[in-house]
Scaffold this active site. Structure first.
Site, PDB file in Angstrom:
ATOM      1  N   GLY A 288       0.833  -1.205   0.000  1.00 55.31           N
ATOM      2  CA  GLY A 288       0.000   0.000   0.000  1.00 55.31           C
ATOM      3  C   GLY A 288       0.865   1.251   0.000  1.00 55.31           C
TER       4      GLY A 288
ATOM      5  N   HIS B 191      -9.319  11.514 -38.513  1.00 51.20           N
ATOM      6  CA  HIS B 191      -9.189  12.749 -37.753  1.00 51.20           C
ATOM      7  C   HIS B 191      -7.812  12.886 -37.117  1.00 51.20           C
ATOM      8  CE1 HIS B 191     -13.375  13.627 -38.467  1.00 51.20           C
ATOM      9  NE2 HIS B 191     -13.622  12.354 -38.235  1.00 51.20           N
TER      10      HIS B 191
END
Ligand code: M6R
Length: 608
Positions: A102, A504
């Site tokens: 963590g 595009h």
């Protein structure tokens, strides 16, 4: 992210810890280490994989003896992978040794405090601060000390602690990072995940946030933050060891690709009863479904890709508006959530930090949460109002395959369930969909037969610089997953594009020989996709197409075609993803990549 193991009992701890870490290496693999109590705490750790640690141990002059210890395999967050940053970390005086999974968010402030108290640090990690803090508060009792430490640290953590003054105890805690406690006979364990313990025990406790466990070889005591002892239910693992073994395959990923039909059968078939989808596990009533205003599907990575497929299908079949969010965006964008909205959380591991936080955000707004999860008893499963499990079995390879495909199948079930409740599907359509849904596992099975052809293709394209994957509608959603598979395990740059978007900008990247994978199963968009294929071909691309049996006109434009069996256009993603998984796998093998443990990644992302 990071794997933790702890052992206390009668056996030599070191082999148990190393064996456990081997099963957890998928959680992180840039460094590894163990600490064992033998007269004092002995620590050995190294940058690199577990085999580097084993080699370091073999080269030692003496052997490690002791029957209590902790181990860790790391995915670096604070501080680069190095010997000194590897876990376990010790307090300056060596009294305390800690493994951590963590992130401690306030570690800088705590470090400053401890430095002012005269403590010196050797690593760049947040974990070393916890080791020092633990030692700072230690007054003889491990549980009391843990309670004081928890009061000071902020963030996500699973912690396992050894203290040289308590050679017969391990203390551990979790908050927002998984940790379970294995129950043995005259021996007990802690671990981040079940596979680490399967060899030794099938009974375990799942720790909830801020529950502390004090392990001795013959006792397990669980405490809350007020030091009240708590009682918990014992879970029993039903799957056997071989489910978490490679079974003769070179990599878990290939085993898991091959297990897809079985996972799909288990996930789909028991939920079809005659002409109906029965989701017995969920309490969401037909009335509630009718009242749903909007669905928010939230997930990360491949689970997000499955969610995009879900959006197309749920909107089409039930006419409920669906928004799909990346969990890391959703939690911070102040989403507009209304009373009759439904939040669907998708996660294979059930532990992904951002996804879990998104779930909590939705619940904070009073929104009902239904989760699609593979790991039984995981945090997301436990915190949801309703859970639909995917029965894929344990998924070990970092790159998900069967996790993703079973998530797709739950999307199909849900879309039909919602459609039926809202009467947006006729009886006849339902019969037809159900018939095709039952066939999805067999369709996937058929695609696996392309393995040899794909192996040849992989050799041809293994040295590509860029690969583009294009599609429209559901095919675009499937393309996203195909592209992620390739880049995460082969390190080839790849992008997925909605085929209509190429013009595009992206089309300028197409060069002579660029590989474009074109997914073309949606009949209404087929001609348009053919035009897009022609456009890239005109610029020198090589095109590998994935289309539905019978759409043979695609052969005129593509260099190679893989056909999926005819099915409902709603369900094609299950089959189209298979050749892309196989191609990614064989390209990665051809390039000499470690397929199961791609660089910089880890399974179960329990940090933000
Ligand atoms: O366990 P989760 O489904 O919550 O994981 C989500 C992602 O981390 C995961 O899908 C990741 O993108 C995989 N590496 C994809 O193969």
């Amino acid at each position: 992210m990071c794997g933790i193991v702890g052992y206390i009992g009668m056996k030599e701890a070191a082999p148990v810890l190393l064996q456990g870490l081997e099963k957890l290496e998928y959680r992180g693999y840039d460094s590894a280490g163990i600490a064992v109590y033998q007269d004092d705490i002995f620590t050995i750790k190294t940058k690199g994989r577990l085999h580097d640690l084993k080699q370091k141990i073999e080269k030692m002059d003496t052997s490690i003896h002791g029957s209590v210890g902790i181990g860790h395999t790391r995915w670096a967050t604070h501080g680069a992978p190095s010997d000194v940053n590897s876990h376990p970390h010790s307090s300056e005086n060596g009294r305390i040794s800690i493994v951590h999974n963590g992130i401690i968010e306030n570690y800088m402030e705590l470090k400053l405090f401890l430095q002012q108290e005269g403590r010196k640090f050797v690593s760049e990690t947040d974990t070393e601060i916890v080791a020092q803090l633990f030692d700072y508060y230690y007054q003889g009792d491990l549980v009391d000390t843990m309670i004081k430490v928890i009061d000071k640290i902020r963030g996500a953590y699973a912690l396992g602690v050894l203290c040289s003054e308590h050679p017969d105890e391990i203390v551990a805690v979790r908050k927002d990072s998984p940790l379970l406690v294995g129950i043995g006979q005259n021996e007990n364990y802690i671990a981040s995940d079940i596979p680490a313990l399967l060899e030794y025990t099938r009974d375990y406790y799942l720790l909830e946030d801020n529950e502390i466990v004090l392990l001795k070889k013959d006792s397990i005591q669980l405490f809350d933050l007020n030091r009240n002892e708590i009682k918990k239910e014992i879970f029993h693992v039903t799957w056997d060891v071989s489910a978490a073994e490679k079974d003769g395959y070179d990599y878990f990923m290939m085993k898991e690709i091959m297990e897809q039909p079985e996972g799909l059968r288990k996930t789909i078939l028991p939920r079809i009863k005659e002409n109906e989808i029965q989701l017995d596990q969920i309490e969401l009533t037909a009335e509630q479904v009718n009242n749903i205003n909007r669905i928010h599907i939230v997930a990360c990575g491949s689970a997000w890709h499955a969610s995009i497929v879900g959006k197309y299908i749920i909107e089409k079949l039930s006419r409920i508006p669906v928004e799909v969010d990346l969990a890391s965006e959703f939690r911070y964008r102040q989403p507009i959530l209304q009373k009759n909205d439904l939040c669907i959380i998708v996660s294979q591991s059930g532990e992904t930090a951002d996804t879990l936080a998104a779930l909590r955000e939705a619940k904070k707004h009073g929104v009902r949460v239904l989760s699609i999860v593979n790991v039984v008893g995981s945090s997301i499963a436990r915190e949801s109002d309703d859970v639909i499990y995917t029965w894929a079995g344990p998924e070990i390879a970092v790159a998900t395959t069967k996790g993703y495909s079973t998530q797709l199948s739950v999307m199909y079930l849900l879309a039909l369930y919602f459609g039926k409740a809202r009467k947006t599907i006729t009886e006849q359509e339902m019969t037809d969909y159900i018939q095709k849904l039952k066939k999805v596992p067999d369709d996937v099975q058929k695609l696996l037969e392309f393995e040899d052809r794909i192996k040849v293709l992989a050799k041809q394209y293994a040295h590509s610089k860029d690969v583009f994957v294009i599609g429209r509608g559901i095919d675009y959603a499937a393309a996203l997953e195909g592209s992620l598979k390739l880049k995460e395990i082969s390190y080839i740059h790849s992008e997925a594009y909605a085929a209509g978007e190429l013009k595009h900008g992206t089309i300028s990247l197409i060069e002579y020989g660029t590989l474009v994978v074109a997914v073309a199963t949606q009949q209404a968009l087929f001609e348009k996709l053919i035009s897009n294929i022609k456009e890239v071909k005109a610029r020198g691309a090589k095109v590998v197409a994935i289309a539905t049996e019978g759409s043979t006109s695609i052969e005129k434009v593509a260099d190679e075609v893989f056909y999926i069996p005819k099915t409902s256009e709603m369900f094609t993603a299950s089959a189209t993803v298979v050749p892309m998984q196989l191609l990614s796998y064989y390209i990665a093998v051809e390039r000499g990549c470690d397929v199961d443990k791609p660089r910089n990644l880890a399974k179960s992302v329990t940090v933000e």
